[in-house]
Design a protein around this motif. Structure first.
Motif: not given
Ligand code: HEM
Length: 437
Positions: A289-316
């Protein structure tokens, strides 16, 4: 008819313009985001950034080989050897809180406590108490400015962050040199000893710069997160006296809290703590319920699809721990604080790997999670067995999420030792505490 045609064309043109603007805005903000992280990375840090990771502004980043070394720092044996020291630091702190006639600002004090734990237990530095206080103030200045805009102007947050880092690195260098020279009289290996030893085993003698980067990263990772979780733990025990009572019952049943009334007899052991199932549920529920950290950051190494959305390589990209916990279908009455959801009868976290991730997920998940859980368990055991505590304000404070989750005005609490038949501090304990680490 003609008007309708013109309206349609103008609507389509507006739509197209909107789409172009949104795309441009996204692209620009992506670039700014990348630039902001790249610009604020600690240039003096020699550790390489692993693929897919973005590095921390003003701090280095855990390199691949160092990750293997860190795993030893948090091994079962290592945790067992830190445990008595952690218990002493926690007991010492709770005694100071209980003997203070004023209310305690819990968030501020748990920050000091976790900083002290990191410096004294994890890194084994024997810095005098006064210098530790000064180092803590500098460290707070550093953390406050870690996420400032990378504009290096006099009086800017960024400049203050850099200055604080320089002072910290100087202090750390002094402490590391003293520690390297004085190895006598130590009854356990701390994280820094293990770091130095195992890096030698990996054929890499760590340079002073690498040691300073490694220790600064350890303190940074351990300090604010654990203080946030400790404060949430105390707040939930205050809000839910029935949970605290059930915890005390478990401690009594395991012979840790005696009805005759002494605090933990002797020192805690890892196997004793792992037998406390309700305690485990309480800690898990606080972290859900009280997770200290909201989330984490990554750089996309390979273009991928999530729920029908394309996330391009190189994006944060950012993955959200908080939203995951809020929307995971496995948790019933998701907003209710209910440790029993993790008990054997319900085990709500058993289905699926990605519903519960307070310590992140994947290869870059938290390396210190066992240490953090151990610390929280010791704090809960000590609170339940040696302290009585009351909220010192009329209402509970509001919670804010940045930079880590914490109560807006701290959390003002009055602590007392347990009364007559439970709060006697035994002479043996007295002696143990006077030999604080
Ligand atoms: C309740 C306390 C803690 C919480 C909630 C927490 C949470 C996290 C999370 C979510 C991450 C992953 C961030 C990401 O995905 O980019 C992380 C990484 C990390 N944590 Fe923790 N942490 C805690 C305590 C600690 C402690 C006590 C230590 C060590 C002393 C520690 C050491 C680390 C390190 C070294 C990493 C980086 C791992 C890597 O880059 O591969 N953490 N932590």
């Amino acid at each position: 008819m003609l008007f309708e045609g013109l309206e349609l064309v103008s609507a389509l043109a507006t739509l197209a313009a909107c789409l172009v603007s949104v795309t441009l805005l996204l692209a620009v903000s992506q670039q700014l985001w990348q630039l902001r992280w790249a610009a604020t990375r600690d240039k003096s840090c020699k550790l390489p950034i692993p693929k897919g990771s973005m590095g921390f502004p003003l701090i280095g980043e855990t390199g691949h080989w160092l990750l293997q070394v860190f795993s030893k720092v948090f091994s079962h044996e290592a945790l067992q050897s830190y445990l008595p020291k952690i218990q002493l630091v926690v007991q010492d702190t709770l005694r100071a809180w209980s003997s203070n006639p004023e209310a305690i600002n819990v968030y501020q004090e748990t920050q000091k406590l976790t900083f002290r734990m990191a410096i004294r237990v994890l890194l084994g530095f024997s810095i005098p108490e006064e210098d530790l206080g000064h180092l803590f103030e500098v460290y707070q200045q550093f953390v406050e400015n870690v996420f400032s805009l990378p504009v290096d102007l006099p009086f800017s947050g960024y400049r203050r962050g850099i200055q604080a880092r320089q002072i910290l690195q100087k202090g750390l260098e002094k402490a590391i040199r003293e520690k390297l020279q004085c190895t006598q009289g130590k009854d356990y290996s701390d994280a820094l000893d293990i770091l130095i030893e195992s890096s030698k085993e990996h054929g890499k003698e760590m340079t002073m710069q690498e040691l300073k980067d490694g220790t600064l990263e350890l303190i940074f990772a351990a300090y604010a997160t654990t203080a946030s979780a400790s404060t949430s733990l105390i707040m939930q025990l205050l809000k839910h006296p029935a949970v605290l009572e059930k915890l005390r019952e478990e401690l009594r049943a395991q012979g840790i809290l005696h009805s005759g009334g002494c605090p933990c007899e002797g020192t805690l052991r890892l196997d004793t703590l792992s037998g406390l199932h309700y305690l485990d549920c309480v800690i898990k529920e606080v972290m859900r319920l009280f997770t200290p950290i909201s989330g984490g950051y990554r750089t996309v190494l390979q273009t991928f699809e999530l729920d029908g959305f394309q996330i391009p390589k190189g994006w944060s990209v950012m993955y959200s721990i908080r939203d995951t916990h809020d929307t995971a279908p496995v948790f019933k009455d998701v907003n209710v604080f209910d440790p029993d959801r993790f008990g054997q009868a319900r085990s709500e976290d058993k289905d699926g790997r990605f519903h519960y991730l307070p310590f992140g997920g994947g290869v870059r998940s938290c390396l210190g999670k066992h240490l953090a859980k151990l610390f929280l368990k010791v704090l809960a055991v000590e609170l339940a067995s040696t302290s009585r505590f009351e909220l010192a304000t009329r209402t509970f404070p509001r919670i804010t999420l940045v930079p880590v989750l914490h109560p807006v005005d701290g959390l003002s609490v009055k602590f007392f030792g347990l009364d007559s038949n439970q709060n006697k501090i035994l002479p043996e304990t007295e002696a143990m505490l006077s030999a604080t680490v």
